[in-house]
Design an enzyme around this catalytic site. Structure first.
Site, mmCIF file in Angstrom:
data_model
loop_
_atom_site.group_PDB
_atom_site.id
_atom_site.type_symbol
_atom_site.label_atom_id
_atom_site.label_comp_id
_atom_site.label_asym_id
_atom_site.label_seq_id
_atom_site.Cartn_x
_atom_site.Cartn_y
_atom_site.Cartn_z
ATOM 1 N N CYS A 172 -47.639 -6.154 1.787
ATOM 2 C CA CYS A 172 -46.986 -6.856 0.677
ATOM 3 C C CYS A 172 -47.870 -7.012 -0.552
ATOM 4 O O CYS A 172 -47.367 -7.040 -1.664
ATOM 5 C CB CYS A 172 -46.476 -8.216 1.141
ATOM 6 N N CYS B 107 -51.614 -12.811 8.768
ATOM 7 C CA CYS B 107 -50.657 -13.650 8.040
ATOM 8 C C CYS B 107 -49.803 -14.455 9.010
ATOM 9 O O CYS B 107 -49.557 -15.650 8.799
ATOM 10 C CB CYS B 107 -49.783 -12.776 7.146
#
Length: 371
Positions: A207, A109
């Site tokens: 997440c 990410c």
């Protein structure tokens, strides 16, 4: 000529909120942005009550980030990167587990979303620099012309392990205002500035994986894609080839795992390796986890230009985030993107797919992926 704004990546948490407020207090022009990365509604069987998006970009987090932006008086935008996040983070996460490796989605990410796509959005609002709430430091070495990455002052919060993929171009445009602070100081600043998120807790899990159950996430994700997960039971075998039992998929296991094996021998057993090709999970004792070294691939050099043949470099090497960096030699190979890591003392649970990050004191020399 007006000052170029700084684009702050606002997660709705304490750290990035303090960054935005700090920069405003310094008189900087600031624009706040929250990245929308994953919609939990896609996988309703995994939905957490009240949540419609991933933990780091839920509607509550967007609301909190917007409140802070209004408090400190800055423009605020939500940018949707769901398609890019799935391509560069979620799909590789699933593919790596199916291949018997243990991925690090946060690093992916950072490499492809937070410090790549986000910089493109910064360009769109006229910002050159971006700032985040990461605990790390950057400095420019005038002698070499390179941007260097350094550990945070607060070692307990240091996030450089997840930042080893950042390029010189990305580092040149990045600010880490919290790198010289410790977490209690940041909390105190949030309270003193009366920020709306001052008492908000830190996020802990991946997440986009509710409750940390990555195997359940993978099953639901692949089902949505119409892909059948190979659930045929495979063998759990010892290092000397004895069959102890069966399992329901190698993607449910990682090197060093002890819990959830479903077999017992009277001695503690750990996952030593997985073999997706024949559906085997190999288990053994703690000593079987020790490795004297490994090869790191796709190495990204940050604070130095690299390792030259015949001139090994001494470093401390971290093989996972909570691993105490161990002394080692970095030895060049014929492929500049690969490095042989030779530990002074064998290390436990060297796990394919994890990152290997090379340090010299606080300086991050670079890092790569464990083969």
């Amino acid at each position: 000529m007006p000052e170029q704004p700084i684009a702050v990546a606002m997660s709705g948490g304490v750290d990035s909120s303090v960054v935005a407020a700090m920069l405003v207090r310094e008189g900087r022009t600031v624009v706040g942005m929250t990245m929308q990365l994953w919609n939990q509604r896609r996988l309703p069987e995994l939905a957490v009550e009240g949540a419609t998006t991933g933990r780091c970009c839920s509607l509550d987090d967007v609301y909190d980030a917007r409140r802070v932006a209004e408090q400190v008086g800055i423009p605020y935008y939500v940018v949707n990167f769901e398609e890019q996040f799935e391509e560069h983070v979620v799909k590789p996460f699933v593919d790596e587990y199916l291949a018997g490796r243990t991925p690090i989605p946060c690093t992916l990410c950072n490499n492809y979303i937070k410090f790549d796509r986000f910089l493109e959005m910064a360009d769109s609002v006229g910002a050159y620099h971006m700032a985040t709430g990461h605990y790390a430091r950057i400095r420019h070495d005038e002698a070499t012309g390179r941007y260097q990455l350094l550990r945070a002052v607060d070692d307990s919060k240091d996030q450089t392990y997840f930042l080893f993929g950042l390029t010189q171009a990305q580092l040149a445009r990045t600010l880490f205002p919290l790198g010289e602070l410790n977490k209690p100081e940041v909390r105190d600043m949030a309270r003193s500035m009366d920020l709306a998120v001052a008492a908000k807790g830190d996020s802990q899990e991946i997440c986009f994986v509710p409750n940390g159950d990555y195997a359940a996430f993978m099953s639901a994700y692949l089902k949505e894609k119409g892909v059948a997960v190979e659930e045929t039971s495979g063998e759990i075998v010892t290092t000397d080839g004895r069959t102890l039992g069966r399992h329901e998929g190698v993607h449910r296991f990682t090197v060093g795992q002890r819990k959830g094996l479903g077999v017992a021998t009277g001695e503690p057993l750990y996952v030593i390796s997985t073999n997706p090709a024949n559906h085997q999970v190999v288990v053994g004792g703690n000593d079987d986890l020790l490795r004297g070294g490994f090869t790191a691939k796709d190495v990204n050099w940050i604070s130095i230009a690299g390792v030259e043949p015949g001139a090994p470099v001494r470093a401390q090497v971290k093989i996972r985030n909570r691993h105490a960096a161990a002394p080692a030699r970095l030895v060049a190979t014929s492929d500049r993107d690969r490095v042989e890591v030779v530990f002074d003392e064998a290390q436990r649970a060297v796990t394919p797919g994890q990152g290997a990050v090379f340090y010299a004191g606080d300086l991050v020399l670079g890092g790569g992926w464990i083969e």
